[in-house]
Write a protein that holds these residues in place. Sequence first.
Motif, PDB file in Angstrom:
ATOM      1  N   TYR A 109     -11.492 -19.739  14.816  1.00  0.00           N
ATOM      2  CA  TYR A 109     -10.795 -18.856  15.746  1.00  0.00           C
ATOM      3  C   TYR A 109      -9.738 -18.004  15.038  1.00  0.00           C
ATOM      4  CZ  TYR A 109     -12.964 -21.830  19.247  1.00  0.00           C
ATOM      5  OH  TYR A 109     -13.880 -22.522  20.006  1.00  0.00           O
ATOM      6  N   ALA A 110      -9.946 -17.709  13.773  1.00  0.00           N
ATOM      7  CA  ALA A 110      -9.017 -16.850  13.043  1.00  0.00           C
ATOM      8  C   ALA A 110      -9.207 -15.393  13.465  1.00  0.00           C
ATOM      9  CB  ALA A 110      -9.224 -16.996  11.539  1.00  0.00           C
ATOM     10  N   ILE A 111      -8.158 -14.604  13.292  1.00  0.00           N
ATOM     11  CA  ILE A 111      -8.173 -13.172  13.607  1.00  0.00           C
ATOM     12  C   ILE A 111      -7.958 -12.395  12.321  1.00  0.00           C
ATOM     13  CG2 ILE A 111      -6.937 -11.321  14.807  1.00  0.00           C
ATOM     14  CD1 ILE A 111      -6.407 -13.185  17.067  1.00  0.00           C
ATOM     15  N   ASN A 112      -8.727 -11.350  12.117  1.00  0.00           N
ATOM     16  CA  ASN A 112      -8.636 -10.513  10.920  1.00  0.00           C
ATOM     17  C   ASN A 112      -7.954  -9.193  11.243  1.00  0.00           C
ATOM     18  OD1 ASN A 112     -10.133 -12.160   8.898  1.00  0.00           O
ATOM     19  ND2 ASN A 112     -11.804 -11.912  10.353  1.00  0.00           N
ATOM     20  N   VAL A 113      -7.075  -8.782  10.354  1.00  0.00           N
ATOM     21  CA  VAL A 113      -6.351  -7.517  10.472  1.00  0.00           C
ATOM     22  C   VAL A 113      -6.531  -6.755   9.177  1.00  0.00           C
ATOM     23  CG1 VAL A 113      -4.127  -6.412  10.873  1.00  0.00           C
ATOM     24  CG2 VAL A 113      -4.678  -8.561  12.032  1.00  0.00           C
ATOM     25  N   LEU A 114      -6.781  -5.449   9.255  1.00  0.00           N
ATOM     26  CA  LEU A 114      -6.963  -4.605   8.082  1.00  0.00           C
ATOM     27  C   LEU A 114      -5.743  -3.710   7.924  1.00  0.00           C
ATOM     28  CD1 LEU A 114      -9.151  -4.245   5.939  1.00  0.00           C
ATOM     29  CD2 LEU A 114     -10.029  -2.305   7.237  1.00  0.00           C
ATOM     30  N   ALA A 115      -5.009  -3.925   6.839  1.00  0.00           N
ATOM     31  CA  ALA A 115      -3.807  -3.141   6.556  1.00  0.00           C
ATOM     32  C   ALA A 115      -4.151  -1.980   5.629  1.00  0.00           C
ATOM     33  CB  ALA A 115      -2.736  -4.019   5.913  1.00  0.00           C
ATOM     34  N   PRO A 116      -3.448  -0.828   5.752  1.00  0.00           N
ATOM     35  CA  PRO A 116      -3.792   0.345   4.927  1.00  0.00           C
ATOM     36  C   PRO A 116      -3.549   0.147   3.448  1.00  0.00           C
ATOM     37  CG  PRO A 116      -2.500   0.981   6.863  1.00  0.00           C
ATOM     38  CD  PRO A 116      -2.444  -0.510   6.775  1.00  0.00           C
ATOM     39  N   SER A 117      -2.548  -0.655   3.053  1.00  0.00           N
ATOM     40  CA  SER A 117      -2.211  -0.825   1.638  1.00  0.00           C
ATOM     41  C   SER A 117      -1.623  -2.213   1.423  1.00  0.00           C
ATOM     42  CB  SER A 117      -1.223   0.246   1.188  1.00  0.00           C
ATOM     43  OG  SER A 117      -0.015   0.135   1.913  1.00  0.00           O
ATOM     44  N   SER A 118      -1.414  -2.563   0.148  1.00  0.00           N
ATOM     45  CA  SER A 118      -0.864  -3.883  -0.166  1.00  0.00           C
ATOM     46  C   SER A 118       0.567  -4.021   0.328  1.00  0.00           C
ATOM     47  CB  SER A 118      -0.927  -4.116  -1.676  1.00  0.00           C
ATOM     48  OG  SER A 118      -2.268  -4.088  -2.131  1.00  0.00           O
ATOM     49  N   THR A 267     -10.655  -3.629   0.021  1.00  0.00           N
ATOM     50  CA  THR A 267     -11.693  -2.616  -0.104  1.00  0.00           C
ATOM     51  C   THR A 267     -11.452  -1.757  -1.339  1.00  0.00           C
ATOM     52  OG1 THR A 267     -10.454  -1.040   1.235  1.00  0.00           O
ATOM     53  CG2 THR A 267     -11.915  -2.553   2.402  1.00  0.00           C
ATOM     54  N   LYS A 268     -12.432  -0.949  -1.688  1.00  0.00           N
ATOM     55  CA  LYS A 268     -12.304  -0.101  -2.881  1.00  0.00           C
ATOM     56  C   LYS A 268     -11.236   0.965  -2.715  1.00  0.00           C
ATOM     57  CE  LYS A 268     -17.095  -0.767  -4.377  1.00  0.00           C
ATOM     58  NZ  LYS A 268     -18.380  -0.116  -4.711  1.00  0.00           N
ATOM     59  N   ASP A 269     -10.950   1.372  -1.469  1.00  0.00           N
ATOM     60  CA  ASP A 269      -9.923   2.394  -1.261  1.00  0.00           C
ATOM     61  C   ASP A 269      -8.536   1.790  -1.048  1.00  0.00           C
ATOM     62  OD1 ASP A 269     -10.336   1.233   1.162  1.00  0.00           O
ATOM     63  OD2 ASP A 269     -10.797   3.072   2.260  1.00  0.00           O
ATOM     64  N   GLY A 270      -8.368   0.481  -1.283  1.00  0.00           N
ATOM     65  CA  GLY A 270      -7.043  -0.123  -1.277  1.00  0.00           C
ATOM     66  C   GLY A 270      -6.629  -0.792   0.014  1.00  0.00           C
ATOM     67  N   ARG A 271      -7.455  -0.805   1.044  1.00  0.00           N
ATOM     68  CA  ARG A 271      -7.095  -1.500   2.278  1.00  0.00           C
ATOM     69  C   ARG A 271      -7.210  -3.011   2.083  1.00  0.00           C
ATOM     70  NH1 ARG A 271     -10.950   1.177   6.560  1.00  0.00           N
ATOM     71  NH2 ARG A 271     -12.305   1.128   4.708  1.00  0.00           N
ATOM     72  N   VAL A 272      -6.291  -3.734   2.715  1.00  0.00           N
ATOM     73  CA  VAL A 272      -6.168  -5.172   2.488  1.00  0.00           C
ATOM     74  C   VAL A 272      -6.429  -5.918   3.787  1.00  0.00           C
ATOM     75  CG1 VAL A 272      -4.631  -7.036   1.735  1.00  0.00           C
ATOM     76  CG2 VAL A 272      -4.511  -4.791   0.644  1.00  0.00           C
ATOM     77  N   ARG A 273      -7.180  -6.997   3.692  1.00  0.00           N
ATOM     78  CA  ARG A 273      -7.499  -7.835   4.843  1.00  0.00           C
ATOM     79  C   ARG A 273      -6.493  -8.969   4.967  1.00  0.00           C
ATOM     80  NH1 ARG A 273     -12.109 -12.328   4.299  1.00  0.00           N
ATOM     81  NH2 ARG A 273     -11.730 -13.519   6.199  1.00  0.00           N
ATOM     82  N   LEU A 274      -6.045  -9.203   6.194  1.00  0.00           N
ATOM     83  CA  LEU A 274      -5.182 -10.328   6.519  1.00  0.00           C
ATOM     84  C   LEU A 274      -5.913 -11.246   7.493  1.00  0.00           C
ATOM     85  CD1 LEU A 274      -1.778  -8.499   7.144  1.00  0.00           C
ATOM     86  CD2 LEU A 274      -2.540  -9.598   5.040  1.00  0.00           C
ATOM     87  N   GLN A 275      -5.836 -12.536   7.248  1.00  0.00           N
ATOM     88  CA  GLN A 275      -6.465 -13.523   8.128  1.00  0.00           C
ATOM     89  C   GLN A 275      -5.368 -14.334   8.807  1.00  0.00           C
ATOM     90  OE1 GLN A 275      -8.969 -16.669   6.405  1.00  0.00           O
ATOM     91  NE2 GLN A 275     -10.578 -16.040   7.831  1.00  0.00           N
ATOM     92  N   VAL A 276      -5.270 -14.169  10.126  1.00  0.00           N
ATOM     93  CA  VAL A 276      -4.214 -14.806  10.911  1.00  0.00           C
ATOM     94  C   VAL A 276      -4.779 -16.080  11.527  1.00  0.00           C
ATOM     95  CG1 VAL A 276      -2.470 -14.445  12.684  1.00  0.00           C
ATOM     96  CG2 VAL A 276      -3.375 -12.484  11.412  1.00  0.00           C
ATOM     97  N   MET A 277      -4.121 -17.203  11.290  1.00  0.00           N
ATOM     98  CA  MET A 277      -4.615 -18.498  11.731  1.00  0.00           C
ATOM     99  C   MET A 277      -3.773 -19.016  12.902  1.00  0.00           C
ATOM    100  SD  MET A 277      -6.780 -18.448   9.302  1.00  0.00           S
ATOM    101  CE  MET A 277      -7.604 -20.022   9.357  1.00  0.00           C
ATOM    102  N   PRO A 278      -4.441 -19.556  13.956  1.00  0.00           N
ATOM    103  CA  PRO A 278      -3.688 -20.116  15.094  1.00  0.00           C
ATOM    104  C   PRO A 278      -3.179 -21.505  14.769  1.00  0.00           C
ATOM    105  CG  PRO A 278      -6.018 -20.371  15.487  1.00  0.00           C
ATOM    106  CD  PRO A 278      -5.891 -19.647  14.169  1.00  0.00           C
ATOM    107  N   HIS A 279      -2.338 -22.012  15.661  1.00  0.00           N
ATOM    108  CA  HIS A 279      -1.855 -23.376  15.498  1.00  0.00           C
ATOM    109  C   HIS A 279      -3.001 -24.355  15.684  1.00  0.00           C
ATOM    110  CE1 HIS A 279       2.399 -23.033  14.807  1.00  0.00           C
ATOM    111  NE2 HIS A 279       2.514 -22.131  15.768  1.00  0.00           N
ATOM    112  N   ALA A 280      -2.981 -25.455  14.968  1.00  0.00           N
ATOM    113  CA  ALA A 280      -4.073 -26.431  14.989  1.00  0.00           C
ATOM    114  C   ALA A 280      -4.139 -27.134  16.333  1.00  0.00           C
ATOM    115  CB  ALA A 280      -3.877 -27.461  13.878  1.00  0.00           C
TER     116      ALA A 280
END
Length: 501
Positions: A109-118, A267-280
Amino acid sequence: MAELGTIAGLGMIVAFALSIVLLPALLVLLRFPAARRAEVGIAMLAPVDRFVARHRSGVLASALVAAVVSIALLPLVRFDFDPLNLKSPTVESMAALRALAADPDRTPYAINVLAPSSGEAQALAQRLSALPEVSHVVSLQSLLPSQQTEKLEAVADAAAVIEPAFAGASRRPPPSDEELQRRLADTQTALQGAVYEAREGPASLAVLRLAKALAELRAATPEVRARAQAAVAVPLQATLDQIRTELKASPLTISSLPPDLVADWMTKDGRVRLQVMPHAGRTDNESLRRFAAAVQEVAPNATGAPIYTSASADTVVEAFLQAGAYSGIVIIVLLAVVLRRARDVVLAMLPALLSGLLTFATCGILDLPLNFTNIIALPLLFGVGVAFNIYFVMAWRAGETAMLTSSLMRAVVFSALATANAFGALWLSTHPGTASMGRLLMIALGWELLVTLLFRPALLARSPQSNPGLRGWWLARPLWSARPSIARSPTATPARATPIN
């Protein structure tokens, strides 16, 4: 859902065609006896019929109170949008998945967020980590160790002490079998002597067991001693090699990570993925909705299982509400065409609405949620309820007064029992989703029969030719000019409904 409607609609057309063409032909060919003169009804319901007729006002008032209470209980009805809850929790795959869901590092049940840069990813990760619904945030930076300078200094201090020992050690060839036997004997003698000098205790017993094992190994065949030597020497050599490698640690950067690993997070153009985890341990619908809403408030472009499953549930519910509204409009138009009186249309729709409200209220009280499976049963229940109402209204207009003891009631009961037998068997399914559909159908059919026994006869207790009064005159007017039938003629004698055999 659209395919389900297509299949059901075509099936109804085929069933209707066979009912008006094939069934009459079979009755003629099989030469059934002529219809009996006596009424074929349910005589045991006559007391109920008389009770409803005498206490019509009380029954209608009770139905009104039940409808109001059911409307008040509608907020308790919930929709379970998690498709995993439709599967049996006892199977091994679901048990393993539930165990993974309880682990905050491996939950599905993780959520992914794509950020424009590091840089923006780090700032966004800090904002997301501060949310009470979030356990932690994983990013590409999470794969790099923190405080590398201090850790590298500690590794260098350890290397200054340990590396000289490795440098002075020479790798000798493995001993021969005779030398291995001699060393085993010397070690066994030393262990026995140590036990003799030491006091008795758990440690002494362990040393004696080791000495006994070495004695058995010395008495075994050379092949057994060779396998034992490999079992000890090979892992030891691997451990020593690993220590040598760790003592040569160097700073770790993103560029030094494996390219396949980096591609999962950037990604190759510098976007970074974040994986947000819920409480157990919190995988219920409300917790997942709060978790998804909190993350989306910070990152509107977030995606993941809690987001798209809840959005799918909203889409399905909205689709069924639209389908219910469209079908309700079409049914009202159809009733207006067939019955041609606004009052009769209302009389046909009220019992169906009451049974539907009672069904939803029961689901709310018993905490029986709607889901992607049992919601399919709702159009069927609505259609069955309206069909029963049309039968009774037509019989009432034809002059039928004893509804419960009529042949129509017998036909309706048999029809309801056939539907309950066909769909209620789903309740016995081991699949939770299928069983929930059967359970909802049985609850709805039970309320439909109760409405048929009490509310509908009370609603139709008055003769259709009775004066509706000044306030209800418009309900009794025809919706358009038409040639009156015998049942509506003020001078005609009400006729009994045609018996059903």
